[in-house]
Design a protein around this motif. Structure first.
Motif, PDB file in Angstrom:
ATOM      1  N   ILE A  35      38.470   2.153 -29.667  1.00 25.77           N
ATOM      2  CA  ILE A  35      39.076   1.358 -30.737  1.00 25.77           C
ATOM      3  C   ILE A  35      40.023   2.224 -31.558  1.00 25.77           C
ATOM      4  O   ILE A  35      41.125   1.799 -31.913  1.00 25.77           O
ATOM      5  CB  ILE A  35      37.982   0.734 -31.630  1.00 25.77           C
ATOM      6  N   GLY A  36      39.634   3.460 -31.845  1.00 22.92           N
ATOM      7  CA  GLY A  36      40.511   4.376 -32.586  1.00 22.92           C
ATOM      8  C   GLY A  36      41.799   4.672 -31.843  1.00 22.92           C
ATOM      9  O   GLY A  36      42.875   4.719 -32.435  1.00 22.92           O
ATOM     10  N   LEU A  45      44.052   1.526 -31.991  1.00 27.76           N
ATOM     11  CA  LEU A  45      44.662   1.374 -33.319  1.00 27.76           C
ATOM     12  C   LEU A  45      45.747   2.420 -33.555  1.00 27.76           C
ATOM     13  O   LEU A  45      46.775   2.132 -34.171  1.00 27.76           O
ATOM     14  CB  LEU A  45      43.596   1.459 -34.400  1.00 27.76           C
ATOM     15  N   SER A  46      45.542   3.622 -33.066  1.00 29.77           N
ATOM     16  CA  SER A  46      46.546   4.666 -33.220  1.00 29.77           C
ATOM     17  C   SER A  46      47.833   4.312 -32.486  1.00 29.77           C
ATOM     18  O   SER A  46      48.932   4.465 -33.019  1.00 29.77           O
ATOM     19  CB  SER A  46      45.986   5.990 -32.699  1.00 29.77           C
ATOM     20  N   PHE A  47      47.712   3.844 -31.249  1.00 27.44           N
ATOM     21  CA  PHE A  47      48.897   3.450 -30.492  1.00 27.44           C
ATOM     22  C   PHE A  47      49.595   2.259 -31.136  1.00 27.44           C
ATOM     23  O   PHE A  47      50.825   2.214 -31.203  1.00 27.44           O
ATOM     24  CB  PHE A  47      48.542   3.109 -29.045  1.00 27.44           C
ATOM     25  N   ARG A  48      48.845   1.284 -31.621  1.00 21.10           N
ATOM     26  CA  ARG A  48      49.462   0.127 -32.269  1.00 21.10           C
ATOM     27  C   ARG A  48      50.218   0.537 -33.517  1.00 21.10           C
ATOM     28  O   ARG A  48      51.318   0.068 -33.774  1.00 21.10           O
ATOM     29  CB  ARG A  48      48.400  -0.915 -32.639  1.00 21.10           C
ATOM     30  N   ARG A  49      49.605   1.421 -34.313  1.00 17.29           N
ATOM     31  CA  ARG A  49      50.249   1.864 -35.545  1.00 17.29           C
ATOM     32  C   ARG A  49      51.540   2.619 -35.230  1.00 17.29           C
ATOM     33  O   ARG A  49      52.544   2.465 -35.904  1.00 17.29           O
ATOM     34  CB  ARG A  49      49.309   2.754 -36.337  1.00 17.29           C
ATOM     35  N   LEU A  61      29.653   5.506 -29.344  1.00 16.77           N
ATOM     36  CA  LEU A  61      30.703   6.493 -29.619  1.00 16.77           C
ATOM     37  C   LEU A  61      31.924   6.274 -28.731  1.00 16.77           C
ATOM     38  O   LEU A  61      33.062   6.414 -29.184  1.00 16.77           O
ATOM     39  CB  LEU A  61      30.161   7.904 -29.428  1.00 16.77           C
ATOM     40  N   THR A  62      31.708   5.923 -27.477  1.00 15.87           N
ATOM     41  CA  THR A  62      32.824   5.636 -26.574  1.00 15.87           C
ATOM     42  C   THR A  62      33.601   4.413 -27.046  1.00 15.87           C
ATOM     43  O   THR A  62      34.838   4.410 -27.044  1.00 15.87           O
ATOM     44  CB  THR A  62      32.307   5.413 -25.143  1.00 15.87           C
ATOM     45  N   LEU A  63      32.905   3.387 -27.472  1.00 14.12           N
ATOM     46  CA  LEU A  63      33.562   2.176 -27.973  1.00 14.12           C
ATOM     47  C   LEU A  63      34.365   2.469 -29.236  1.00 14.12           C
ATOM     48  O   LEU A  63      35.519   2.029 -29.363  1.00 14.12           O
ATOM     49  CB  LEU A  63      32.519   1.096 -28.243  1.00 14.12           C
ATOM     50  N   LEU A  64      33.793   3.227 -30.173  1.00 15.44           N
ATOM     51  CA  LEU A  64      34.520   3.572 -31.394  1.00 15.44           C
ATOM     52  C   LEU A  64      35.742   4.441 -31.085  1.00 15.44           C
ATOM     53  O   LEU A  64      36.798   4.267 -31.696  1.00 15.44           O
ATOM     54  CB  LEU A  64      33.595   4.287 -32.373  1.00 15.44           C
ATOM     55  N   GLY A  65      35.618   5.356 -30.150  1.00 14.43           N
ATOM     56  CA  GLY A  65      36.762   6.182 -29.748  1.00 14.43           C
ATOM     57  C   GLY A  65      37.870   5.345 -29.139  1.00 14.43           C
ATOM     58  O   GLY A  65      39.055   5.550 -29.422  1.00 14.43           O
TER      59      GLY A  65
END
Length: 104
Positions: free
Chosen positions: A38-39, A42-46, A32-36
């Motif tokens: 990554i999210g 991706l949010s900052f990149r977008r 869950l920490t890894l998925l968070g």
């Protein structure tokens, strides 16, 4: 008697203790920490790599025409209001619209 069930001892062969479940709990927490993370990346990149469009309209000699329509649900056809707004694209005229009439 051969057909009597064994006495209940309070435990089951399928019961797990905290020591047996700890690796699964920590593994789930890590996933869950890894998925968070990554999210969040991706949010900052977008947000930072997105094409930025300028807000509003470009300065021009024309007007932007807005049409508003509002109806009442109280009766049939009564209470309907409609208005057309003209908003200038010239920044100087737009600013003058906010100055009180006696100071223009």
């Amino acid at each position: 008697m051969e057909n009597t069930p064994p006495e209940y001892t309070g435990t089951s062969e399928y019961a797990f203790g905290a020591a047996e479940l700890a690796p699964y709990i920590w593994g789930g927490f890590a996933v869950l920490t890894l998925l968070g993370a990554i999210g969040i990346v991706l949010s900052f990149r977008r947000r930072h790599l997105a094409v930025r469009r300028p807000r509003g309209t470009a300065p021009d000699d024309g007007d932007t025409i807005l049409h508003t329509s509002m109806g009442s649900s109280q009766s049939w056809g009564a209470g309907h209001a409609s208005r057309i707004w003209r908003v200038t694209k010239d920044p100087q005229q737009y600013a003058k619209a906010f100055v009180p009439g006696r100071k223009r």
